[in-house]
Write a protein that holds these residues in place. Sequence first.
Motif, PDB file in Angstrom:
ATOM      1  N   GLU A 115      -8.100  -1.866  -1.630  1.00 44.88           N
ATOM      2  CA  GLU A 115      -8.528  -1.966  -0.233  1.00 44.88           C
ATOM      3  C   GLU A 115      -9.326  -3.246   0.007  1.00 44.88           C
ATOM      4  O   GLU A 115      -9.175  -3.885   1.055  1.00 44.88           O
ATOM      5  N   VAL A 118      -6.889  -6.088   0.375  1.00 46.67           N
ATOM      6  CA  VAL A 118      -6.300  -6.045   1.714  1.00 46.67           C
ATOM      7  C   VAL A 118      -7.269  -6.617   2.749  1.00 46.67           C
ATOM      8  O   VAL A 118      -6.888  -7.435   3.599  1.00 46.67           O
ATOM      9  N   MET A 129       1.967  -6.384   2.571  1.00 46.90           N
ATOM     10  CA  MET A 129       2.853  -5.244   2.364  1.00 46.90           C
ATOM     11  C   MET A 129       2.429  -4.573   1.067  1.00 46.90           C
ATOM     12  O   MET A 129       2.262  -5.235   0.037  1.00 46.90           O
ATOM     13  N   LEU A 130       2.231  -3.262   1.094  1.00 46.75           N
ATOM     14  CA  LEU A 130       1.721  -2.543  -0.064  1.00 46.75           C
ATOM     15  C   LEU A 130       2.854  -1.834  -0.799  1.00 46.75           C
ATOM     16  O   LEU A 130       3.619  -1.075  -0.206  1.00 46.75           O
ATOM     17  N   TYR A 151      -2.388   4.946  -1.968  1.00 46.91           N
ATOM     18  CA  TYR A 151      -1.518   3.949  -1.320  1.00 46.91           C
ATOM     19  C   TYR A 151      -1.216   4.299   0.139  1.00 46.91           C
ATOM     20  O   TYR A 151      -1.437   3.461   1.026  1.00 46.91           O
ATOM     21  N   ALA A 155      -2.571   2.155   3.417  1.00 47.87           N
ATOM     22  CA  ALA A 155      -1.567   1.653   4.362  1.00 47.87           C
ATOM     23  C   ALA A 155      -1.822   2.172   5.767  1.00 47.87           C
ATOM     24  O   ALA A 155      -1.744   1.415   6.747  1.00 47.87           O
ATOM     25  N   LYS A 156      -2.147   3.448   5.871  1.00 44.95           N
ATOM     26  CA  LYS A 156      -2.400   4.031   7.187  1.00 44.95           C
ATOM     27  C   LYS A 156      -3.660   3.449   7.817  1.00 44.95           C
ATOM     28  O   LYS A 156      -3.673   3.100   9.010  1.00 44.95           O
ATOM     29  N   LEU A 160      -0.507  -1.106   7.325  1.00 39.38           N
ATOM     30  CA  LEU A 160       0.344  -1.905   6.454  1.00 39.38           C
ATOM     31  C   LEU A 160       1.749  -1.319   6.339  1.00 39.38           C
ATOM     32  O   LEU A 160       1.936  -0.103   6.420  1.00 39.38           O
ATOM     33  N   LEU A 162       4.436  -0.056   4.002  1.00 38.82           N
ATOM     34  CA  LEU A 162       4.294   0.563   2.687  1.00 38.82           C
ATOM     35  C   LEU A 162       5.651   0.858   2.065  1.00 38.82           C
ATOM     36  O   LEU A 162       6.522   1.443   2.701  1.00 38.82           O
TER      37      LEU A 162
END
Length: 209
Positions: A115, A118, A129-130, A151, A155-156, A160, A162
């Motif tokens: 995190e 990011v 992009m994860l 993950y 992303a949420k 992102l 995912l």
Amino acid sequence: MAIIFACAALFSLSAAPPVRAQSAPIRLVALGDSLSAGYGLPNEAAFPMALERALKAKGYNVEVANAGVSGDTASGGLDRIDWSVPDGTDGVILELGANDMLRGLDPSVPRKAIETIVERLKARNIPVMLAGMVASRNLGPDYAQKFDQLYPDIAKKHGLVLYPFFLDGVAGDASLNLQDGLHPTAKGIEIIVARILPTVETFLATLKR
């Protein structure tokens, strides 16, 4: 020692139209561990080069830099983020966490590191992009739940793109992995690229040039 991963569910994402007629290529960085670096493979067979070829075959003007370091944990990736992702990068494919899991580190450790990566890239206006990972089930259901969930949670929270499981279609298949049972062969990398490609195209469509 070989670790057999559980299969992850397949996710289908609509591909965006190819980006054409650009004066300069889209510059992506694959920031990851040995899975990105291409452990045991020639450079041209590693994930970044294989992905670049696949994208160019679909009409994209793109360069994918290999910023994978074998053995890297998520914290290791964080420590080198400034020099691994140079200014001018248009987007990062972030693939880290597998080594944290293999070492049995508390999932809160890779969660915080990923995190933070990011957040630091977003502060530099570099989209991420994860690419997720799935914990070995021999680590127990509680560990697996906490690790797997980090993950989609990140992303949420950060909006992102995912890809849920980087090794989808390859993990656990001896014919697609080197003798250590952990690292994909060149054929395994090609399968990874084919499966992740629609998600990468979705990511490319979000980039502002």
